[in-house]
Design an enzyme around this catalytic site. Sequence first.
Site, PDB file in Angstrom:
ATOM      1  NE  ARG A 165      45.681  49.993  23.447  1.00  0.00           N
ATOM      2  CZ  ARG A 165      45.394  48.910  24.196  1.00  0.00           C
ATOM      3  NH1 ARG A 165      44.860  49.060  25.371  1.00  0.00           N
ATOM      4  NH2 ARG A 165      45.673  47.714  23.767  1.00  0.00           N
ATOM      5  CB  SER A 207      40.957  40.829  33.854  1.00  0.00           C
ATOM      6  OG  SER A 207      41.765  41.074  32.736  1.00  0.00           O
ATOM      7  CB  THR A 217      46.670  44.822  42.052  1.00  0.00           C
ATOM      8  OG1 THR A 217      46.924  46.228  41.874  1.00  0.00           O
ATOM      9  CG2 THR A 217      45.158  44.611  42.044  1.00  0.00           C
ATOM     10  CE  LYS A 224      43.966  45.349  37.995  1.00  0.00           C
ATOM     11  NZ  LYS A 224      44.037  46.486  37.088  1.00  0.00           N
ATOM     12  CB  THR A 243      62.123  51.146  41.617  1.00  0.00           C
ATOM     13  OG1 THR A 243      61.157  52.119  41.255  1.00  0.00           O
ATOM     14  CG2 THR A 243      61.438  50.038  42.385  1.00  0.00           C
ATOM     15  CB  THR A 244      61.396  55.718  44.628  1.00  0.00           C
ATOM     16  OG1 THR A 244      62.554  56.381  44.126  1.00  0.00           O
ATOM     17  CG2 THR A 244      60.894  56.440  45.862  1.00  0.00           C
ATOM     18  CB  THR A 295      43.410  44.020  25.570  1.00  0.00           C
ATOM     19  OG1 THR A 295      44.238  45.183  25.450  1.00  0.00           O
ATOM     20  CG2 THR A 295      43.112  43.776  27.027  1.00  0.00           C
TER      21      THR A 295
HETATM   22  C1  LIG Z   1      45.895  39.793  35.594  1.00  0.00           C
HETATM   23  C2  LIG Z   1      46.622  41.051  35.908  1.00  0.00           C
HETATM   24  N1  LIG Z   1      47.812  40.985  36.548  1.00  0.00           N
HETATM   25  C3  LIG Z   1      48.494  42.096  36.857  1.00  0.00           C
HETATM   26  C4  LIG Z   1      48.031  43.348  36.516  1.00  0.00           C
HETATM   27  C5  LIG Z   1      48.808  44.571  36.906  1.00  0.00           C
HETATM   28  O1  LIG Z   1      48.228  45.174  38.029  1.00  0.00           O
HETATM   29  P1  LIG Z   1      48.628  46.643  38.434  1.00  0.00           P
HETATM   30  O2  LIG Z   1      47.589  47.529  37.863  1.00  0.00           O
HETATM   31  O3  LIG Z   1      48.700  46.686  39.921  1.00  0.00           O
HETATM   32  O4  LIG Z   1      49.970  46.891  37.816  1.00  0.00           O
HETATM   33  C6  LIG Z   1      46.826  43.470  35.849  1.00  0.00           C
HETATM   34  C7  LIG Z   1      46.315  44.785  35.475  1.00  0.00           C
HETATM   35  O5  LIG Z   1      45.681  45.475  35.256  1.00  0.00           O
HETATM   36  C8  LIG Z   1      46.094  42.295  35.522  1.00  0.00           C
HETATM   37  O6  LIG Z   1      44.932  42.370  34.867  1.00  0.00           O
END
Ligand SMILES: Cc1ncc(COP(=O)(O)O)c(C=O)c1O
Length: 407
Positions: free
Chosen positions: A21, A189, A245, A248, A277-278, A363
């Site tokens: 990568r 995704s 999230t 995004k 964690t903070t 991926t």
């Molecule tokens: C389906 C899915 N869940 C969770 C995440 C994790 O999200 P984040 O970027 O907020 O850690 C991703 C990430 O890219 C994702 O594609």
Amino acid sequence: MDYTAKLDEALSRLHEEGRYRTFIDIERRKGQFPHATWRKSDGSDTPITVWCGNDYLGMGQHPAVLAAMHEAIDATGAGSGGTRNISGTTVYHKRLEAELADLHGKDAALVFSSAYIANDATLSTLPKLFPGLIIYSDELNHASMIEGIKRNGGAKRIFRHNDVAHLRDLLAADDPCAPKLIAFESVYSMDGDFGPIAEICDLADEFGALTYLDEVHAVGMYGPRGGGVAERDNLAHRIDVINGTLGKAFGVFGGYIAASTRMCDAIRSYAPGFIFTTSIPPAVAAGAAASIAHLKTDSAIRERHQTQARILKARLKAMGLPIIDHGSHIVPVIVGDPKHTKALSDMLLDGYGIYVQPINFPTVPRGTERLRFTPSPVHGARETDTLIRALDALWSHCALNRQELSA
Ligand SMILES: Cc1ncc(COP(=O)(O)O)c(C=O)c1O
């Protein structure tokens, strides 16, 4: 052990398979998304158009989001100063969690450092709360869910992607009294397909299972207020835990779960990934809350997003390109070979200033390597025309020169 040699070995394996990568250094330009600057290794700058970002709606440059972040920094400083337990729960975090609970029609929400951490921390903690829990997980679930499920040491069953008949068989084969949870996504995704939420909820009812839905690629973009596909389909009340999230479509950073007050209280109290964690910076929480609040009322931006995706898909199809179209906003073009995918991505970047990252194994499965385009409301006709012209030229070139690319 020769540690250096081992590292070299691991890296050269990736090079040999064409899976090494490379990241490109970019500087996004506020007010000009999707345009950005690519800082090359020789120090020179080249203008580029980003076609693979996950800031799906361009909210990372929205004035309401930026104003909230500026205001919070001026009022409260940079970091939160602690973990949630020890001085790191601020009014900004509480406001954000209230905004999220309202978005999903749940009693409560919990904010984590990312959706990755939210998935990992929650799914690895649930078996502590429900001893003997069996987790049924879609085979294409995101790495963060897989990690959480793996790490919890509890029982797991993997069902074939979106295959509710297979899921039913697995549920029926287990002890009817065992606690159960079905973990899946609303929008996957890499192919952009939708999970069968209603059917899975029906099975959960029938077999007494909890439901856990990752809406990372849907929140902000689907549903009348951006509450995701479950909101769009009027199913949010049937989901026990919704994961999302803030990084995004909301354009900021962080992740969360939304669930019942008791569920959030238990995760808050038991999940190491939440406790040790903070907490996220207050300005980040403020920006995310402003973005969510804005998107609750801005359906026009969601419509523009879908329109851009439809236009791009129609134009790529008209060119005869092998795209996957499940009716979502994600536009994958299958190349089917890691080296060809990388070569195409390089040529688009070098020759046309178009940035789309190659997507390779692990991926996506081997043989389905692809370019994954993410059109957005900030990609207009000019950007789309340029992309189509470039792909038209390169696709035929690549078809004629497969050997050259493989060399
Ligand atoms: C389906 C899915 N869940 C969770 C995440 C994790 O999200 P984040 O970027 O907020 O850690 C991703 C990430 O890219 C994702 O594609």
